[in-house]
Scaffold this motif. Sequence first.
Motif, short mmCIF file in Angstrom:
data_model
loop_
_atom_site.label_atom_id
_atom_site.label_comp_id
_atom_site.label_asym_id
_atom_site.label_seq_id
_atom_site.Cartn_x
_atom_site.Cartn_y
_atom_site.Cartn_z
N ILE A 239 23.33 -12.50 -46.72
CA ILE A 239 23.79 -12.00 -46.75
C ILE A 239 24.93 -11.26 -47.87
CG2 ILE A 239 26.25 -10.99 -45.35
CD1 ILE A 239 24.80 -12.91 -43.11
N PRO A 240 24.72 -10.07 -48.62
CA PRO A 240 25.73 -9.66 -49.32
C PRO A 240 26.65 -10.16 -49.55
CG PRO A 240 24.20 -7.28 -47.98
CD PRO A 240 23.60 -8.77 -47.57
N VAL A 241 27.61 -10.36 -50.54
CA VAL A 241 28.84 -10.59 -50.21
C VAL A 241 29.96 -9.75 -51.01
CG1 VAL A 241 31.05 -12.19 -51.11
CG2 VAL A 241 28.59 -12.89 -50.29
N THR A 242 30.43 -8.91 -50.25
CA THR A 242 30.94 -8.17 -50.91
C THR A 242 32.58 -7.70 -50.91
OG1 THR A 242 30.88 -6.58 -48.20
CG2 THR A 242 29.02 -6.31 -50.69
N SER A 243 32.98 -8.77 -50.12
CA SER A 243 34.93 -8.76 -49.85
C SER A 243 34.97 -10.36 -50.53
CB SER A 243 34.92 -8.59 -48.72
OG SER A 243 34.19 -9.25 -47.57
N SER A 244 35.87 -10.23 -51.11
CA SER A 244 36.22 -12.15 -51.23
C SER A 244 38.09 -12.71 -49.85
CB SER A 244 37.52 -11.37 -52.51
OG SER A 244 38.58 -10.73 -52.33
N HIS A 245 37.32 -11.69 -48.71
CA HIS A 245 38.39 -12.03 -47.60
C HIS A 245 37.86 -13.04 -46.86
CE1 HIS A 245 36.44 -8.98 -45.39
NE2 HIS A 245 37.39 -8.01 -46.93
N GLU A 246 38.63 -13.38 -45.92
CA GLU A 246 38.07 -14.12 -44.84
C GLU A 246 36.84 -14.24 -44.54
OE1 GLU A 246 40.94 -13.22 -44.60
OE2 GLU A 246 42.04 -14.98 -43.74
N LEU A 247 35.58 -12.68 -44.10
CA LEU A 247 34.59 -12.99 -43.59
C LEU A 247 33.55 -12.47 -44.61
CD1 LEU A 247 35.40 -9.45 -41.79
CD2 LEU A 247 34.29 -11.43 -40.96
N GLY A 248 34.21 -12.36 -46.23
CA GLY A 248 33.14 -12.74 -47.55
C GLY A 248 33.06 -14.48 -47.49
N ASP A 249 33.65 -14.94 -47.22
CA ASP A 249 33.78 -16.55 -47.08
C ASP A 249 33.29 -16.74 -46.02
OD1 ASP A 249 35.94 -16.86 -49.20
OD2 ASP A 249 37.34 -17.54 -47.93
N LEU A 250 32.75 -16.38 -44.95
CA LEU A 250 32.23 -16.44 -43.69
C LEU A 250 30.61 -16.01 -44.75
CD1 LEU A 250 31.58 -17.12 -41.23
CD2 LEU A 250 31.82 -14.90 -40.34
N ALA A 251 30.14 -15.40 -44.62
CA ALA A 251 29.37 -14.30 -45.74
C ALA A 251 28.58 -15.52 -46.65
CB ALA A 251 29.10 -13.34 -46.25
N ARG A 252 29.97 -15.87 -47.38
CA ARG A 252 29.40 -17.50 -48.33
C ARG A 252 28.75 -18.48 -47.90
NH1 ARG A 252 32.96 -14.83 -52.13
NH2 ARG A 252 34.49 -15.58 -50.67
N ALA A 253 29.90 -18.82 -46.96
CA ALA A 253 29.23 -20.11 -45.85
C ALA A 253 27.69 -19.51 -45.06
CB ALA A 253 30.78 -20.17 -45.04
N PHE A 254 27.38 -18.48 -44.79
CA PHE A 254 26.49 -18.43 -44.23
C PHE A 254 24.56 -18.64 -45.08
CE2 PHE A 254 22.61 -16.04 -42.65
CZ PHE A 254 22.37 -15.97 -41.53
N ASN A 255 25.26 -18.31 -46.13
CA ASN A 255 24.12 -18.59 -47.42
C ASN A 255 23.94 -19.98 -47.24
OD1 ASN A 255 24.42 -15.93 -47.03
ND2 ASN A 255 25.39 -15.29 -48.92
N THR A 256 24.93 -20.20 -47.81
CA THR A 256 24.98 -22.01 -48.35
C THR A 256 23.77 -22.58 -46.67
OG1 THR A 256 27.35 -21.70 -49.21
CG2 THR A 256 26.25 -23.99 -48.49
N MET A 257 24.54 -22.06 -45.59
CA MET A 257 24.04 -22.47 -43.74
C MET A 257 22.56 -22.82 -44.17
SD MET A 257 24.47 -21.68 -40.21
CE MET A 257 23.87 -20.41 -40.18
N THR A 258 22.54 -21.33 -44.33
CA THR A 258 20.50 -21.05 -44.33
C THR A 258 19.98 -21.34 -45.62
OG1 THR A 258 21.14 -18.99 -45.43
CG2 THR A 258 20.97 -18.84 -43.21
#
Length: 628
Positions: A239-258
């Motif tokens: 998932i492209p990480v386009t923000s630095s708030h909680e949803l951005g952290d969620l996207a980074r966590a999703f990418n790490t998870m996958t």
Amino acid sequence: MRTRIGTQLIAGVALVTGMTMGLMALVILPRHRAELIDQMTHSADRISETIKNSARDAMLENRRDQLRRQIEAVGRQEGIDRVRLFNKDGTIMLSSDPGEIGRQVDKRAEACYACHAENGPLEHLPIPARSRTFDGPQGERLLGIINPIQNEPGCSTAACHAHAPGDTVLGVLDVTMPLGEVDAQIAHSQSRMTGLAALTLVASAVLLWWLNRRLVVRPVAALAQGTRRVADGDLTTTIPVTSSHELGDLARAFNTMTRRLAEAQRQLTQADKLASIGRLAAGVAHEINSPLTGVLSYASFLQKRAGKSPEMKEDLDVIVRETKRCREIVKGLLDFARPAPPKRHPTDLNDVVRRAVAVVMNELSVNRVSLRLDLSPDLPRVAADGNQMQQVVVNLVLNAADAIGESGGEIRIASRRAELPARGHAPIRRAECPRGCDLRDPDRRIGGLPALHVLRAHEGREAPFFLDPVYGRFNHVAPEPLVEGAVTSIVCPRCRADLATGDGRCGECGAPSFAVLAPEEGRVEWCTRNGCHWARWEARDAAGPRPVVEIEVRDTGRGIPPEVLPHLFEPFFSTKGARGTGLGLAVTWGIVEGHGGTIDVESDAGRGSRFTVRLPLAEGERPEAAAA
């Protein structure tokens, strides 16, 4: 009925905004009305005082016509409904409306409540007490203010209309003003506030819709779409990480998870392959050995009879060689699939080395490899399975011979007694977090041992971190590099328990320390500062050096590339191509590990390699046992 979270959010915010503005209107509008009426009351009071002061001389001299003209003139001014003058008995003496003159007013009526109590006039009243609002004959709202006319010495001495000196109030001047303009202003303010509230609601809804779509809807939609793709089996989804708030952290966590799921899937696939190979090897090894033995026997027999036919002899040599190779592959598979537990008893490793050398001596001679033994004559015994340790030495010697190749070289086997300090040599065979989670990762090995898997947190981001499982050795592996010198938090990857030691500090740089628990052996500590090579294991340091017996196999071969060393003991990993199975060193490692020993590798590309096997002494050979 399905409703988007953004719609619910906008509706909720609009409702809260509307309620807030409604409450503000309930507070502001009555206050605004009161302020306007208060301004008109003061204005009416000033007009009343002006009339009173300007008519003073006319009242003292009893010039009724002049006083009447003044009252009528004031009453015709814009913004004034009427002006009246009452005497102390409540009779209208003068009025801007001539039809009212001479009329008696009821002192109990609204207009007189403020000035009379039990038929006795009050002397002094504040402005709010002298004003009142009421409805006129046409239903219009009116504001009236009364101004008592006090008795003065001039009034009691005037010859024209003398009053008794004891009278305090001679009459009342009443000024009435219409409230139509005030009501119009209030209605206008109410309309303007209503319009402003509606505009604010619309603007807020539009702004919230835009922000919600940009900050919430799109990231959540991307996350939901990515989750569906992962559910369908596509673990390459990011998932492209386009923000630095909680949803951005969620996207980074999703990418790490996958990424971790993909790695776990790969490891599971590899583990499944290994298990399948193990089951296959265990199931068919005995069945294959029988026909292989027959093929080898008949081929060897025919080989002896084919001395007069060089071509046939050459073909039979190939058959014999490849059959032996197949037999060794099957034997290695069986050893790997079903490792037998060691039958330990006090063993002289020098005898083990000599028996192993006798097995491989012919092959070494054919490959022009010289062998030198440097065995310690007073070598203590170790608790070991002699047959398994012989297999270890044979595997290491054959591996060294393959590294030397056909150009010839030398293999040196040495044995000796050694004292090993804990630092740099003591393996951490069990490691747990404070809540009991096993931190060892059998799929990630460092130096042949399962690494200790933890999570390193820095600036709100977590990344895996694999600790070297040998105390005092710092070959840690960090898939995501960190800035040198950064202080991090270390947590358990399973339960997120903090591994910080509380008040513990690094003995070198003073940064906080973290620790894992080694059951029955205390805790092992490291520094949280990236790049700091400090560790402490009090239980092992207090035990002092550990007596061991070492077997060293050194060769003058081509050496092992640095990138190959971490994979050297992995099953089915081989640098020999079709000539190797990749099981020899894996079986060797398993045997040494089963004896509670260690095996280390040192190599220089082009200059040879050195394998060192270390085994603990038997109970009767330890210094403390001898002293007892």
